[in-house]
Design a protein around this motif. Sequence first.
Motif, short mmCIF file in Angstrom:
data_model
loop_
_atom_site.label_atom_id
_atom_site.label_comp_id
_atom_site.label_asym_id
_atom_site.label_seq_id
_atom_site.Cartn_x
_atom_site.Cartn_y
_atom_site.Cartn_z
N SER A 236 0.84 -1.21 0.00
CA SER A 236 0.00 0.00 0.00
C SER A 236 0.87 1.26 0.00
N PRO A 237 0.48 2.29 -0.72
CA PRO A 237 1.25 3.56 -0.76
C PRO A 237 1.00 4.44 0.46
N ASN A 238 0.09 4.04 1.35
CA ASN A 238 -0.24 4.89 2.50
C ASN A 238 0.95 4.98 3.43
N GLU A 239 1.23 6.17 3.94
CA GLU A 239 2.36 6.44 4.81
C GLU A 239 1.87 6.85 6.19
N GLU A 240 2.83 6.75 7.16
CA GLU A 240 2.52 7.25 8.48
C GLU A 240 2.46 8.79 8.43
N ILE A 241 1.67 9.45 9.17
CA ILE A 241 0.53 8.89 9.89
C ILE A 241 -0.69 9.37 9.14
N SER A 242 -1.52 8.43 8.67
CA SER A 242 -2.75 8.77 7.97
C SER A 242 -3.85 7.82 8.45
N TYR A 243 -5.07 8.22 8.14
CA TYR A 243 -6.19 7.38 8.57
C TYR A 243 -6.15 6.03 7.86
N GLU A 244 -5.82 6.03 6.56
CA GLU A 244 -5.76 4.77 5.83
C GLU A 244 -4.67 3.87 6.39
N TRP A 245 -3.48 4.49 6.71
CA TRP A 245 -2.40 3.69 7.31
C TRP A 245 -2.81 3.11 8.65
N PHE A 246 -3.54 3.89 9.44
CA PHE A 246 -4.02 3.42 10.75
C PHE A 246 -4.97 2.23 10.58
N GLN A 247 -5.87 2.31 9.58
CA GLN A 247 -6.81 1.21 9.34
C GLN A 247 -6.07 -0.06 8.89
N GLU A 248 -5.07 0.12 8.02
CA GLU A 248 -4.29 -1.04 7.58
C GLU A 248 -3.51 -1.66 8.73
N GLN A 249 -2.90 -0.81 9.59
CA GLN A 249 -2.16 -1.33 10.73
C GLN A 249 -3.07 -2.09 11.69
#
Length: 599
Positions: free
Chosen positions: A93-106
């Motif tokens: 995934s291209p999502n990086e810290e800290i974003s809502y999408e990254w938080f959902q993936e984590q």
Amino acid sequence: MKLATLRRWFSPQTTMQGKIFFAFGLITFLSIVSVTGIVYVNMRDTIKHNAVTSVSDSIRQADESLNIMLEEIDRLNTVVVTSKNTVIDTIMSPNEEISYEWFQEQKRITEFLSVLINYKPYISRVAVVGLNGKVFFTGGPWMDRTVLGTPMLNYMLQNGSRHAYFKPEGAADAITVGREIRYNRETVGIVMVDLDYEFIKKTYGVKPTADSLLYVLDEQNGYVYQSESAPSSFAPSLEKVVEIKRKLAGQGDVMEQKINGRSYIVVSRLSEYTGWSTLALIPLDSLLSESTRIRNLMAEVAIIVFIIILIGSHQVSSRTTLNIRRLRSMMMQVKDGNLSFPKTEIKTKDEIGQLYRVFVSMVDELKRLMEGIRNSEKKKREAELTALQAQIRPHFLYNSLNTIKYLAKLNGVPNIEEVSGSLIELMRGLLGNSNEFLTLQEELDYVFSYVSIVKYKYMEPIQVHTQIEDESLLGCKVLKLMLQPLVENAIMHGIGPSENGGQVLIRVYAEDQDVLIEVIDNGKGMEQEQMDALLGSLDREDAASRFSSMGIRNAHERIVRMFGEPYGLSLHSEPGLYTKVEIRFPKIHHAETSAQEVV
């Protein structure tokens, strides 16, 4: 009194009880001394062998238990590397810290790993490390992106195409099992599962002696596990352990080795699953320190056993002698003809008791046989009376048939007169003649008597002709009822069903020392399959549809059984034209001559 008893037991002319007691005592003494000596001489080797066997089994069980744990972890790794939506997509995934999408993936991947870490109690941490710097884990200790570039991660990348096992140098908290995560044939990350080191310590906690040593080396000759309780003064160095491992690779799984001035028994095992080598070092001095105590214990036990056996032999000899006297008394009564003597029961289960029971069974069987003889004599007399009555019945039947023949003659019924006369001759030959052999002339007479009876069954006359090439052959002996059933079959199954008048030819001729008889009919014949089934499998029921069991089968079996091969019957036929049965048997002139006395 006791001295007199002992003198009586051990004197040259002693009693049976004294002989048994002395023999038991002498045999017991020699046996105990021999066994104790042999055991003491071989005790050291036995203890060493038992120790090796025990340690080998313990190492094998520990290795198998660890393999089971690692197989479970490999299955968890397989679940992770094949989870595209949860693991691979999150890493890619291209999502990086800290974003809502990254938080959902984590959150999603952490929940996934939490389920896996709860699968087995020996898993301390499950981590997913992406080569792009993303790190996700559950359990402890903490892990972040600083793991990238470490020797552990580099080792996993080099060896983790299927599974790789890594234990950091000097670490004693876990063993890491890793596997590559691949996407589109490229490595995108590593999944790592940590095995709690406490479970390994419990698994390999096998020690035959308190100062035994146990080492587990990986494929790079690094320690996976080593005993912690060994005194440092006796513990060999890693280089020495590796040297022992290499020696064992060429000599086998067990060897004796001197380390730091102390002798050890070394037992090793190589795991086919992990490639790890397990070495157990057992000190010989500690292992054999129990030999003196065991030797003394064996001596004490031997003395006690010897005393017990002497006491027991005295009791056994006394009771055995008593039972022998009882048994002898009963045998003497049987010798005098008293089979109903009062039995003194012997309840022991030794050989004397077994002999008593066999003797009683023999007496009972003897009484039963004598009763059977009396019954047999009675039945024999009854059978003689029955046989006498049976001799009267054929005479009564002959007289009755003669009466019918006489009445038919008085009333002018020649056909009934002929049938009854033929039947009288036929039955006189069957019932009145007990010989197994007849002359060929007598057999032909029975055939014509049968034809005289059966010809009235058909509308057309039955013509039976004979062709005798040598009249002297009529005096040869043949088996009784060998020819008549064949003529019967020819009439009933061959020419009987035909609309035109049938003919049967009986041809008799000699060939060397054999007599041949051919029975030929001009009936419907048989197919080759019918003849093959008839001659090839005479005991089949479907073959009897053309010739009954009293025909070819009976005649062939009787001839073969009496004279052997190549005598017997053979069959030739053409469908719609004829059927020929050929009989071959040796030329015999006397009825009492055996089957081998052929002219």
